[in-house]
Design an enzyme around this catalytic site. Structure first.
Site, PDB file in Angstrom:
ATOM      1  N   ASP A   1     -20.221 -20.495 -13.824  1.00 18.94           N
ATOM      2  CA  ASP A   1     -19.310 -20.424 -12.678  1.00 18.94           C
ATOM      3  C   ASP A   1     -18.806 -21.828 -12.353  1.00 18.94           C
ATOM      4  O   ASP A   1     -19.466 -22.827 -12.668  1.00 18.94           O
ATOM      5  CB  ASP A   1     -20.038 -19.874 -11.447  1.00 18.94           C
ATOM      6  CG  ASP A   1     -20.488 -18.435 -11.653  1.00 18.94           C
ATOM      7  OD1 ASP A   1     -19.923 -17.751 -12.520  1.00 18.94           O
ATOM      8  OD2 ASP A   1     -21.426 -18.019 -10.933  1.00 18.94           O
TER       9      ASP A   1
HETATM   10  N1  URA Z   1     -25.497 -16.872 -13.372  1.00 18.67           N
HETATM   11  C1  URA Z   1     -24.622 -17.083 -12.355  1.00 18.67           C
HETATM   12  O1  URA Z   1     -24.668 -16.389 -11.358  1.00 18.67           O
HETATM   13  N2  URA Z   1     -23.723 -18.055 -12.472  1.00 18.67           N
HETATM   14  C2  URA Z   1     -23.644 -18.876 -13.546  1.00 18.67           C
HETATM   15  O2  URA Z   1     -22.805 -19.776 -13.595  1.00 18.67           O
HETATM   16  C3  URA Z   1     -24.555 -18.652 -14.599  1.00 18.67           C
HETATM   17  C4  URA Z   1     -25.465 -17.645 -14.497  1.00 18.67           C
END
Ligand code: URA
Length: 238
Positions: free
Chosen positions: A103
């Site tokens: 993310d």
């Molecule tokens: N899980 C998440 O919620 N976000 C990420 O960036 C990676 C794994």
């Protein structure tokens, strides 16, 4: 590297097609006919021609990057800086892409390569590549949490996660810290797993991905894989 392997990687076809090329005397190394498939060659030191045409071969590159918050795991983006933008121009070989996505607000380890099939293989569910994250949440994580994560969490939309390993580092009503290891890559998976437990992730950082470790790489920096780490990729390269 073996001549047949090099030609295969350079796009001259399957193992059999490459063997036929060599056996039909179309391949030369520094002007000499190549007669053996397993001849050891080095395209950075020798001129290799196929039917008179010079082989243009640039080896695959592999970087580990420590992604900062705010940077997107994409090759290009109209609004945000991408992980590829963080690679210095001389290292920015064509075809570079991040393997998998974090993310925008997640920090940590991103593998970047121009080896096309590798990403597909590392992310394929059959390989169950483990990823470990350091997590901070806004509330307590109780002693029952490891079993909750181990049992396979179910999201509200019915999605069921594979068992995950939770190691609690500290717990308090304001902030709790843990390591979590998952073997899948569902969208927002870690954040949703903690929501299912009843707490909100306030900070997330990936610290391992398969055999690779983030270590003490400074945020925003990247480094090439070591030769030993590249060895660890072999099981995924087929
Ligand atoms: N899980 C998440 O919620 N976000 C990420 O960036 C990676 C794994």
């Amino acid at each position: 590297m073996r001549l047949d392997k090099l030609l295969g990687q350079a796009g001259y076809g399957s193992r059999n097609q490459v063997k036929k090329l060599i056996r039909s005397h179309q391949v030369r190394v520094d002007g000499q006919l190549a007669t053996a498939d397993n001849l050891n060659v080095d395209p950075s030191l020798q001129t290799i021609t196929i039917s008179g045409k010079k082989l243009s071969y640039s080896p695959d590159v592999y970087y580990i990057l420590n992604k900062p918050n705010g940077v997107v795991s994409a090759v290009r983006d109209d609004q945000h800086q991408t992980v590829i933008d963080l690679v210095d121009a001389p290292d920015r070989k064509s075809g570079l892409y991040p393997v998998g996505r974090l993310d925008r607000d997640t920090e940590g380890l991103v593998l970047i390569t121009n080896n096309g099939p590798l990403g597909f293989r590392l992310l394929h569910p059959k390989h169950h590549v483990d990823k470990t994250y350091y997590v901070e949440v806004n509330d307590q994580i109780h002693d029952d949490a490891p079993a909750f994560f181990e049992n396979g969490i179910r999201f509200l939309d019915g999605t069921i996660c594979k068992p995950a390993k939770l190691d609690i580092i500290s717990s308090s009503p304001e902030v709790s810290c843990a390591h979590i290891t998952i073997s899948e890559g569902k969208f927002h998976q870690v954040k949703k797993m903690f929501l299912a437990y009843g707490v909100k992730v306030t900070y997330l950082k990936r610290i391992t991905f398969g055999p690779f470790q983030l270590g003490d790489l400074t945020i925003g920096d990247y480094r090439e894989l070591t030769e030993e780490e590249k060895e660890g990729l072999k099981e995924f390269l087929g």
